[in-house]
Structure formats: structure tokens, C-alpha cells
Design an enzyme around this catalytic site. Structure first.
Site, mmCIF file in Angstrom:
data_model
loop_
_atom_site.group_PDB
_atom_site.id
_atom_site.type_symbol
_atom_site.label_atom_id
_atom_site.label_comp_id
_atom_site.label_asym_id
_atom_site.label_seq_id
_atom_site.Cartn_x
_atom_site.Cartn_y
_atom_site.Cartn_z
ATOM 1 N N CYS B 292 69.252 70.108 56.996
ATOM 2 C CA CYS B 292 70.108 71.126 56.397
ATOM 3 C C CYS B 292 69.709 71.444 54.959
ATOM 4 O O CYS B 292 69.780 72.583 54.532
ATOM 5 C CB CYS B 292 71.576 70.718 56.487
ATOM 6 N N HIS B 336 76.330 67.398 54.291
ATOM 7 C CA HIS B 336 75.767 68.675 54.707
ATOM 8 C C HIS B 336 75.457 69.494 53.451
ATOM 9 O O HIS B 336 76.003 69.241 52.376
ATOM 10 C CB HIS B 336 76.788 69.399 55.582
ATOM 11 N N ASP B 352 75.808 79.526 56.382
ATOM 12 C CA ASP B 352 75.224 78.238 56.747
ATOM 13 C C ASP B 352 73.964 78.474 57.574
ATOM 14 O O ASP B 352 74.044 78.683 58.786
ATOM 15 C CB ASP B 352 76.233 77.404 57.530
#
Lengths: 304, 535
Positions: B292, B336, B352
Site C-alpha cells: 500500500c 495502511h 485509495d
């Protein structure tokens, strides 16, 4: 078991055959300083039992045959004028002894009955304005024919209450009867009998009865038994507190005879029938003193 | 002396251990008292009973003993060496956290919990990029931030594990502070005034639907477009191509970027290859394997190259429900990184990019998104251990909440609810003394009462068990029958049991009706325990 007691039981059982439970009850009654009423038809050994008890315990014994013309003075004694001394001398009646057998007590008039019963309660008699103590121990053993026979004055409830126990002897079982028919006459046996204990030992045993432990749990059981007779509609009158005390004392004596220093529910159950049936008055059906009642109560009251 | 341990920690495990130690120590004191030796089991039990009798008083003291408004300076549960998010991010920093199943925090929602894909717990916001490392600027100035809430607020509370930093992780956006001393930065980070060195519980009210900074201040815009000079030429060309295609439509530009991640050959993995030279160029055009943090930083770099103000946000995404405790558990492995871009008229919007590459990451959690071989393995992942682990965690949560968390404020609130007079220190002390005396008096009465009658109930229970066992083998046990009669009858029915039944009934009879001392009850218990007749 306490030794003199075992011996006494042995000896009585040798004379009165096949009546072990009744003999134990009679002995327990005596240890509990209570009086005993034996109710049965003539000829089943009431007198023999009374006589044997007196002999075995080494106590003085008198028998009073109750008849319809018996007067209180015949029981208690009279003061007779003495010409020599110019005064009255008291001649004690047959009641001045340790074991009194009041035979067929329900044949006498109520007046004579109550003279005896007062002596039983007070442990002393008053004659001619003078109080005279009765000997110690003092044990009345009354016999009575079942009230359905003719010509009797049944004892009123208040007086029945004076007896710690009432027992039935009943006919002997076949084996005991066979032995009885074959054996030496009972009277002969009685004359040969030696006391199993001294009066001091008896006194000691009686003192021990009061010391037998009654636990809280057992008191609860006693209370439950008393309560059921008071609440139940089958009984016109329930058991009195005096009956409760009697039950406790009888159970203590029974426990002592088993060689125990504390009372178990079994002891109460063993003496219950003898102690309470003559005090219970059923309402409606069932005649007074039906021994069935005790069994029924025992089946209903759980042991707490 | 025992209590000093609580300076170092206040966990349930430690408290249980110390309670056991207290039992053993009390037993040791007891053993030094009498002349005759007592068996160890009896000693331990006796000391357990003693401590149990002290329990009401302890409870009372716990509730009523005045709490200090502030903790002793710095005393308390200090934990060090824990992993957690930091104020900078470089390739690999988040994927390290993923390996840890340590708990980051627990959360409870008032009412229904939001969907998993809405659970973005905001932490550090990263602006500055030097070609490798992203860092947090902690721009002070609450007044620089403008939040317009939309929709209804969501109330929740968080029990944060100590992480030595200042962040309070929050959902959505809100200008309303959590109920601990904290400051708001210009980029919507809540910072506690003290580093979080002990477990911290806070409540917050936030809006999942919001508009943040409809107008972007020029200073912030400059920061949101900052890039290191002359790096990543290939990425710059890509971004410029997109800009030309999208014209002035920033939305279309973002869609194009996400499509690029989705359609091109990108992989989501915990073990990305090393990036040499121009890191973004290498990632975007050569390796195409990342986690991520790679996607978030690549996306933000591309946006900045295309003149769209953007920043990286780190925090946690998702949560695991503990069904026993009714709360949500967030672990370090839920760490994250995502992006926020500023669109005119809409303000800062969350994007995202990881969701474009691996939608499962957001929908179903980290484990579903990773290839099978890379999934972090931990003991509690064993299916049969999971409920036990959840139960233990739920218990711990209650412990934290009701025992450790019972502080000055909570005590005051509770006392005020009970009686207004208790709110003052004087009232509290009076109540403490009075109720302690009352408890002691009751205990004394109880002990005296016990001494008088040696627990008849216990005897009854034991005897009942004995009768039940006889019943099971077909021996009726009416409750109108005395113990000796029962023994006699059983002996005729089952001669093989006669001696044992007689021993039990005899002992019971003497205990219940006779003068036997109550300690014989143990012998009765032993006999009855050993009495297991068969048909």
C-alpha cells in the site's frame, strides 16, 4: 449398650417372650422417668411384664387391683386413731412403693383414678392435710382393658396425657407361644430372678437420659412432627407442647438404650407411636388411639 | 510489597498472578502460627478463604478510596519498544508492521458499526517527499482547517494501546476533539498533548461524510505540490500525458490514474523488490510489485506531477469484531497508507489506490488481499484457538475498562450518581469509613454464626449426593427415613455395599445429630466422593 441395661433386657426377654420391642419401650419409659400404660385384653402378660420389670430393676413392687368400688384411701393410705398414744397414725397405702402396678385402671371410678394420677404427676401424696413424698424412683405401670368392653370408665384425655407411653402387648407369635406352653411357668421364673442393677445404677441411667444430645436438626424434626398434627384437619386436637417434651424425653431414653449419646430421627420414629397415639384425637372417622396414625405421620414428614 | 508490582503493570494476568502470590504468602504466614503442622492443601485453602473474606472490604476500598485527579508523575504502565506507525514512511515501513499481530487499539461504536470499507482510521498525514521518504510536517493551526460536516455524527470510543507517540486515531473528520487533552493540526491529525505511554481511552464523535478545506490556502497548496527536483522523468511524462488528455477535469485525471493501476500489470505483495535509482520510475515501469505504501506514494507523486494537490495519509484500515466483547479490534497488521487529493469545490477527498490494485484489501482485510504464501501466520490464526483468544481479549478489555480505567473522573461520576454528598472528598471518606465498619461487622457476625453451627447445609448437600448415588443403583431413599434405617435396608438389598454405606451413614448421623467436631465433615466428603456404586 450400657451393661446393666443389656442384662436387664436379657432377663425380661427370658420371661416375657417374643415382645422385645415392647419391653424396650417399657424400659425406655422407665429410664425417661415416665409412666407406662399397657392396653390389651386380659391374659397377654401385662402383669407379668410389670412384675418382671420391678424384679429386674431391684425395685419394690405393689399391685393395686382397680375395681369399681375402689376408694382413694385404698390407694393412698389412711390415718387411723391409736387409742394407746391418743393420736392418729398414718398407714401408707399400696402406692408407697417404687413400682406400682395399677391393674385394670379403667374399671375404677374416676375418683379413684384421679387419686392415682395426681400422685403420678406430683410424685407426692397429700393425706389428712399432710404431704408425704413418694419413694424414688417412682414408676406407675397401669394396665387397661380396651374400652369397648363393658363396665369400664375410660380415662379422660387429660389423664391419658400423664402417661409417657402407651403400648399394646398383643398375642405372642407362634414360636414364642410354643416356648411359653412348653417352658417353666412364668411365676416360677420370677421367683428365681435376681436384680440386674442397683437402684443407684438405675438412678444414674435416668440422669444420663437428660444428657443425651438433641441437635438443632433433630429439634427441627420434632417440630415438624408436632406441626403436622396441629395443622392437619384429620386431627381434632393436635399434640400439646407437653407431648412434644415427652416425645423428646422418650427418644433420648431410646437413644441411650441403643448406646448412643445423641438422638437420631430413628429414635424418634421408634417411640413415636407409643408416645403420641393416646394423645391424638382424630376428627371424624378413626377411633382415638389408632396406632396407624403414627405410621402415617412418619410417612408424611420428611427428615429435615 | 506485592502492590509495588502494579507500578510496572496493571494487566489482568499480573493481577491474577499477584492474587495467587497473596494466597501463598498468607498460607506461609498461617503455617508459622500453629504448633502442629497442617497439610499444604489445607493451608492454601484456609488462606484462600481468608482472602475471600477480605474481598468485600477490598471491593469497597476500590470503589470508595479517593482517587487522585492526576496520576503520579509518569508512574503507570510504561511500555517501550512497541512497533507502530511513525511520522515518516519509506518503502517497507508499513509492510514491516503487517507482520505484527500486536493490538493497535480497540474500538466500540454507539449503535451500528460502519461498513468495513469506511473504517479508515486516520493517523499521520505525510506531505514532504524527498524521493524516498515521506514525512509528517505536523502543521499547527487548528484555524487553518475548515470542516463542514455532512450527515449524522458517528459516536465511538477507542482504547488505544501505548505507542509512545501523540496520534489519536480517528474516523472520518470532525472538529470536535476527543475527550482527552489533545490538539488538532491543520491536516486533521489529533495529537495528544502527552505521548501515549499508557493505555488511553477516549471517545469521539465524527462524520464519515464531510467536506474538508473547500478553499485551499496557498501555503498548503505549495506543500501539497512539493516534489524533489529532476527525479522520475518517466513518471513525469506519464502524468503530463494524463493532464493533457483530461484537460481541466481533475476527476477524470484521477480516474485515469486508478485505471492505470487496475488495468496494467500491478501486483499487491508484501515482498516487493528493491527500488534503485529513481524509485517511482522503477516501481511504476519496471517492478510493478508493491504494497500500500508504494501505491499511495506513487499515486500522490503522479498527482503532484499533474498539478493536483495531494498528500499521503497513514493509519489503519479495517477492524475485526470480537463477538464476545462486542467491540472491534485493530491490529498493527491493519496498518495502511492511502492518499488524499484536493479537488476544487470538494476539498480533500480520500482516494485509495491500493483498492484499485487489490480490492480485497479494503473489502475483506489484509489476509484476503495477499497471496497465500505471504499471509502473516500467528498462533491465534489457528481456527480452534480463535474463540479462546477472543474471549481472553474481551476479558482483558473489561478489566481495562472497569478496573484499571476506574480513575478520578469515573469515580466522581459514579459517586455523584449514587448520592450527591459522596461527590466531596469528605463525604467519600465518611462513606468509606462507615461502610468498611459495616462490612467488618457483617463479616464478624457471619464468622460467629458459622462457628456456632458447622455448616449444616454442606452436610445436607453431601448426604443428598450420597442418596442420589444410591438411587441410581435402584435403592430408594425416601426422605422420611433416618440414616441408620437406610443403611440397614441397603445392607439387605446390596450386602456388598453394606460396610461402606454403614460407615457413611454412621459418620453423617454423628455429624448432623451428634457431638462430632465439624472437621470430620471432610472425612465424610472423602467417603462420599469415593462412593461410586455400580448396579
Amino acid at each position: 449398650m450400657t451393661d446393666p441395661l443389656a442384662r436387664a433386657l436379657d432377663q425380661i426377654n427370658g420371661v416375657v417372650l417374643g415382645k422385645d420391642h415392647q419391653i424396650r419401650l417399657a424400659l425406655a419409659c422407665l429410664l425417661a422417668r415416665g409412666h407406662l400404660l399397657i392396653e390389651d385384653v386380659p391374659g397377654v402378660g401385662k402383669t407379668t411384664l410389670a412384675h418382671t420389670l420391678a424384679m429386674v430393676l431391684g425395685l419394690g413392687f405393689h399391685r393395686i387391683q382397680f375395681t369399681s368400688d375402689l376408694l382413694p384411701a385404698d390407694i393412698l393410705g389412711v390415718a387411723i386413731y391409736q387409742r394407746d398414744s391418743g393420736g392418729f397414725t398414718f398407714h401408707p397405702g399400696p402406692i408407697f412403693t417404687q413400682v406400682v402396678l395399677a391393674d385394670e385402671i379403667n374399671r375404677a371410678s374416676p375418683k379413684a383414678q384421679s387419686a392415682l394420677l395426681e400422685a403420678m404427676e406430683e410424685g407426692q401424696v397429700s393425706v389428712e392435710g399432710e404431704t408425704r413424698p413418694l419413694p424414688h424412683p417412682f414408676f406407675v405401670l397401669a394396665t387397661q382393658n380396651p374400652s369397648e368392653q363393658i363396665g369400664v370408665f375410660p380415662l379422660p384425655e387429660s389423664q391419658l396425657d400423664r402417661f409417657l407411653m402407651r403400648i399394646h402387648l398383643g398375642y405372642p407369635d407362634p414360636q414364642a407361644e410354643r416356648e411359653l406352653l412348653r417352658g417353666t411357668p412364668r411365676r416360677t421364673l420370677l421367683t428365681r430372678m435376681a436384680p440386674a442393677m442397683t437402684p443407684a445404677q438405675l438412678q444414674d441411667l435416668q440422669d444420663q437420659v437428660a444428657g443425651v444430645q438433641v441437635s438443632d436438626a433433630l429439634v427441627a424434626y420434632l417440630q415438624a412432627l408436632l406441626a403436622v398434627t396441629r395443622q392437619d384437619s384429620r386431627f381434632a386436637v393436635g399434640l400439646s407442647p407437653r407431648a412434644g417434651l415427652a416425645l423428646k424425653r422418650a427418644a433420648q431414653a431410646w437413644a441411650l438404650m441403643q448406646g448412643r449419646r445423641f438422638v437420631l430421627p430413628e429414635d424418634v420414629q421408634a417411640v413415636l407411636s407409643a408416645v403420641v397415639t393416646h394423645r391424638l384425637k382424630p376428627s371424624g372417622e378413626g377411633f382415638q388411639g389408632d396406632p396407624e396414625w403414627a405410621g402415617r405421620i412418619l410417612k408424611e414428614v420428611p427428615i429435615p | 510489597m506485592l502492590m509495588t508490582h502494579f507500578i510496572h503493570g496493571q494487566s489482568l494476568l499480573l493481577a491474577t498472578y499477584l492474587a495467587l502470590v497473596a494466597v501463598v504468602l498468607t498460607a506461609a504466614i498461617l503455617s508459622s502460627q500453629p504448633a502442629r503442622p497442617i497439610p499444604l492443601a489445607a493451608l492454601l485453602r484456609q488462606s484462600g478463604v481468608l482472602l475471600f473474606q477480605a474481598l468485600p472490604l477490598a471491593l469497597l476500598l476500590f470503589l470508595l478510596f479517593p482517587r487522585l485527579p492526576t496520576p503520579f508523575g509518569g508512574l503507570g504502565q510504561v511500555q517501550t519498544g512497541r512497533t507502530g506507525l511513525s511520522d515518516s514512511m519509506q518503502p517497507g515501513s508499513v509492510s514491516e508492521l503487517i507482520q505484527s499481530d500486536a493490538i493497535a487499539f480497540r474500538a466500540e461504536f454507539e449503535g451500528a458499526a460502519p461498513a468495513g470499507s469506511d473504517l479508515y482510521w486516520r493517523g499521520p498525514v505525510l506531505w514532504k517527499y524527498d524521493g524516498r521518504v515521506w514525512s509528517d510536517l505536523k502543521i499547527a493551526g487548528e484555524d487553518l482547517l475548515e470542516i463542514q460536516p455532512l450527515g449524522r455524527p458517528l459516536n465511538y470510543s477507542v482504547m488505544l494501546e501505548p505507542h509512545q507517540q501523540h496520534w489519536l486515531f480517528t474516523l472520518g473528520a470532525s472538529s470536535q476533539a476527543p475527550d482527552v487533552a489533545s490538539d488538532l493540526t491543520a491536516d486533521m491529525q489529533w495529537l495528544a498533548r502527552q505521548p501515549v505511554k499508557t493505555r488511553l481511552r477516549y471517545s469521539h464523535s465524527a462524520h464519515l461524510d464531510y467536506r474538508m478545506d473547500p478553499v485551499l490556502l496557498p501555503e498548503l497548496e505549495a506543500l501539497a505540490l512539493q516534489l524533489p527536483e529532476g527525479q522520475n522523468p518517466r513518471a513525469r511524462r506519464l502524468a503530463e500525458t494524463w493532464r493533457r488528455q483530461a484537460g481541466n477535469d481533475d476527476g477524470a485525471l484521477i480516474r485515469q490514474a486508478l485505471d492505470h493501476f487496475r488495468t496494467e500489470d500491478f501486483y499487491y505483495t508484501l515482498r516487493p523488490p528493491r527500488l534503485d535509482g529513481d524509485a517511482m520510475d522503477a516501481f511504476l515501469f519496471d517492478t510493478r510489485r508493491g504494497f500500500c505504501e508504494h501505491y499511495a506514494s506513487a499515486f500522490v507523486v503522479l498527482m503532484r506531477m499533474a498539478e493536483v494537490p495531494a498528500r499521503v495519509v497513514t493509519g489503519y484500515q479495517g477492524a475485526e469484531l470480537n463477538p464476545l466483547g462486542g467491540y472491534w479490534l485493530v491490529r498493527q497488521r491493519d496498518a495502511h497508507a492511502w492518499a488524499e487529493v484536493w479537488l476544487s469545490g470538494r476539498g480533500w477527498v480520500r482516494v485509495d489506490p491500493t483498492a484499485a490494485v487489490a480490492p480485497d484489501r479494503v473489502e475483506r482485510g489484509i489476509n484476503a488481499a495477499l497471496p497465500e504464501l505471504e499471509r502473516p501466520r500467528a498462533t491465534w490464526d489457528l481456527a480452534w484457538l480463535r474463540p479462546a483468544h477472543q474471549a481472553w481479549d474481551a476479558l482483558n478489555m473489561q478489566w481495562q475498562r472497569w478496573v484499571v480505567g476506574y480513575d478520578h473522573a469515573r469515580q466522581k461520576a459514579l459517586m455523584e450518581r449514587l448520592h450527591p454528598a459522596l461527590a466531596s472528598l469528605k463525604g467519600l471518606l465518611w462513606a468509606l469509613v462507615g461502610s468498611s465498619l459495616l462490612v467488618l461487622a457483617l463479616l464478624t457476625l457471619w464468622i460467629l454464626g458459622r462457628r456456632r453451627s458447622p455448616s449444616p447445609d454442606r452436610l445436607q448437600v453431601l448426604y443428598g449426593r450420597f442418596k442420589a448415588r444410591l438411587n441410581r443403583i435402584g435403592v430408594a431413599t425416601p426422605d422420611t427415613e433416618g440414616p441408620l434405617d437406610l443403611a440397614r435396608r441397603t445392607a439387605t438389598l446390596r450386602p456388598d455395599l453394606a460396610t461402606r454405606v454403614e460407615a457413611i451413614t454412621r459418620l453423617y448421623a454423628s455429624l448432623r445429630y451428634g457431638p462430632l467436631p465439624p472437621d470430620q465433615a471432610r472425612e465424610l466428603a472423602r467417603l462420599i466422593h469415593g462412593f461410586k456404586p455400580r448396579r
